[in-house]
Design an enzyme around this catalytic site. Structure first.
Site, PDB file in Angstrom:
ATOM      1  N   PHE A 109       0.740  -0.631   0.211  1.00 19.01           N
ATOM      2  CA  PHE A 109       0.035   0.121   0.344  1.00 19.01           C
ATOM      3  C   PHE A 109       1.119   1.226   0.160  1.00 19.01           C
ATOM      4  O   PHE A 109       1.638   0.815   1.113  1.00 19.01           O
ATOM      5  CB  PHE A 109      -1.138  -0.106   1.425  1.00 19.01           C
ATOM      6  CG  PHE A 109      -1.495   0.987   0.979  1.00 19.01           C
ATOM      7  CD1 PHE A 109      -3.244   1.134   0.607  1.00 19.01           C
ATOM      8  CD2 PHE A 109      -0.990   2.551   1.832  1.00 19.01           C
ATOM      9  CE1 PHE A 109      -4.487   1.656   0.804  1.00 19.01           C
ATOM     10  CE2 PHE A 109      -2.252   3.389   1.999  1.00 19.01           C
ATOM     11  CZ  PHE A 109      -3.377   3.398   1.392  1.00 19.01           C
ATOM     12  N   ASP A 117       9.891   2.637   0.990  1.00 20.51           N
ATOM     13  CA  ASP A 117       8.888   3.472   1.419  1.00 20.51           C
ATOM     14  C   ASP A 117       8.834   3.321   3.265  1.00 20.51           C
ATOM     15  O   ASP A 117       8.454   1.988   3.762  1.00 20.51           O
ATOM     16  CB  ASP A 117       7.318   2.815   1.321  1.00 20.51           C
ATOM     17  CG  ASP A 117       5.790   3.760   1.135  1.00 20.51           C
ATOM     18  OD1 ASP A 117       5.817   4.028   2.572  1.00 20.51           O
ATOM     19  OD2 ASP A 117       5.205   3.188   0.973  1.00 20.51           O
ATOM     20  N   LYS A 140       3.992  10.629   7.326  1.00 20.23           N
ATOM     21  CA  LYS A 140       3.074  10.252   8.797  1.00 20.23           C
ATOM     22  C   LYS A 140       4.328  10.881   9.861  1.00 20.23           C
ATOM     23  O   LYS A 140       3.639  12.643  10.301  1.00 20.23           O
ATOM     24  CB  LYS A 140       2.809   8.179   8.895  1.00 20.23           C
ATOM     25  CG  LYS A 140       2.041   8.112   7.780  1.00 20.23           C
ATOM     26  CD  LYS A 140       1.483   6.992   8.594  1.00 20.23           C
ATOM     27  CE  LYS A 140       0.775   6.323   7.565  1.00 20.23           C
ATOM     28  NZ  LYS A 140      -0.533   6.678   7.685  1.00 20.23           N
TER      29      LYS A 140
END
Length: 409
Positions: free
Chosen positions: A138, A223, A252
């Site tokens: 994802f 990632d 984040k």
């Protein structure tokens, strides 16, 4: 216009009237947070194992972050990168020093933006079109990030996506080796698949991916949107393997909850051509001030070490429960997943009644992303709540919560 909200229902009703409808809503309204606790409009306290979907590694309203934001907001909020800025310059130097390889850094506003930038940079630097990502991966919801994301339910409504993307099984080096070719610009991989079921990379996998990329002139894009900034027990998850990526993707918790993303590009590529990418809000002084304070807290309070110790305890405590409803407990640091023998949504709904907020990671994985500063007593309460819920009969999940509130990037 002034609104006085008294109950959860007041807020839920008004938000439902005007919101886009894109987000499945939980039946409570969060109005305040402190450390690893969240409070609804009626004063009920919850242990936060959603952690801002990975953005709240330092919990809620950390004093150092609040002070940095307040001070910077009084001085300067907006300053695009066409003008150098003192707090941005300081943060870039401090982040570069913290990274495990020499880098130049592009600042943006979210994980999906950082992924988009990394994909563009890979094509720019190699002159090749092909991007290989992994099944169950994802990477976000914008068109390029979505093209790299595996799950069909995210992709199919928006076909056709960006061309020249393909996927191989996560952890399978032979499949990757067969897929990489002379037109491959980059391989994009997560050190731990979060949304894909909380699946840490098998031993030697990331090292193998790096070797395959190097042998074929492709770039390695890692990632770390969810795994970065202490989540897995190291400041960056790649430090567990010693792998050096060509491009590292961050977001984040980079600014402890303030929207921000970053792309670290290996120094050997030098500066990128001016004008080939950009961001109006990227690197704004407010976000940089928060990120600078956060980086200082990560180091001074030894947050990665806390995550390593607390995560090891939590994984073992959950395994020791020997719950018949659980197929496997896995994770790294305080990124923890319980693969269930049934769907996770009824469990998430039942945990709410026990004062615990949790996430799914696919249809049958319960994911825990607590702030890394969570206290031991709260971890013990979380384990007790999970045990109580999974040892009791579960009602069917309500219709409005049957979808998973995944990352909004």
């Amino acid at each position: 216009m002034t609104h006085t909200f008294v109950t959860n229902a007041d807020i839920i009703t008004q938000e439902a009237q005007y919101t886009s409808g894109l987000y499945p809503k939980r039946p409570l309204a969060i109005v305040r947070g402190e450390e690893a606790h969240l409070y609804d409009a009626e004063g009920r306290m919850y242990i936060d194992c959603v952690g801002g979907q990975g953005a709240a590694n330092l919990g809620h309203s950390h004093p150092a972050i609040v002070a940095a934001i307040r001070e910077q907001a009084e001085r300067l909020i907006s300053c695009p990168e066409i003008f150098p800025n003192d707090v941005r310059a300081a943060y870039l130097a401090e982040l570069a020093a913290a990274l495990p390889f020499p880098s130049r850094i592009f600042l943006c506003n979210s994980g999906a933006e950082a992924v988009e930038a990394a994909l563009k940079f890979a094509r720019l630097l190699t002159g090749r079109p092909g991007i290989i990502a992994t099944m169950r991966g994802f990477h976000g919801r914008t068109m390029g990030a979505l093209s790299a994301t595996w799950e069909s339910k995210y992709r199919e409504p928006f076909l056709p996506l960006v061309p020249e993307f393909s996927h191989v099984p996560y952890g399978n080096l032979d499949a990757l080796r067969a897929a990489v070719g002379p037109q491959t610009a980059a391989v994009l991989v997560e050190p731990v698949q979060g949304e894909g079921g909380v699946r840490p990379a098998p031993a030697g996998y990331l090292e193998g991916v790096a070797e395959i990329c190097a042998a074929n002139g492709a770039l390695l894009l890692v990632d770390e949107v969810q795994t970065g900034f202490g989540r897995t027990g190291k400041l960056f998850a790649i430090e567990h393997s010693g792998v050096t990526p060509d491009i590292l993707i961050l977001a984040k918790s980079i600014a402890a909850g303030v929207p921000m993303g970053a792309v670290a590009i290996h120094e050997r590529f030098g500066p990128l051509p001016p004008g080939t990418h950009g961001s109006t809000f990227g690197g704004n002084p407010l976000a940089c001030a928060a990120a600078r304070a956060a980086l200082r807290v990560y180091r001074e309070e030894r947050i990665p070490e806390q995550a390593a110790a607390k995560g090891a305890w939590l994984l073992q405590a959950l395994r020791d429960l020997n719950l018949p409803a659980v197929r496997e407990v896995r994770g790294l640091g305080l990124l923890v997943g319980l693969e269930l023998k049934s769907r996770s949504q009824p469990v998430i709904a039942a945990l709410l009644d026990h004062g615990v907020l949790a996430l799914p990671a696919g249809p049958n994985v319960l994911r825990l992303l607590p702030p890394l500063i969570i206290e031991q007593a709260d971890l013990e309460r979380v384990v007790a709540a999970i045990a109580a819920v999974l040892r009791s009969p579960l009602p069917a999940a309500p219709t409005q919560t049957t979808q998973s509130p995944h990352q909004p990037d």
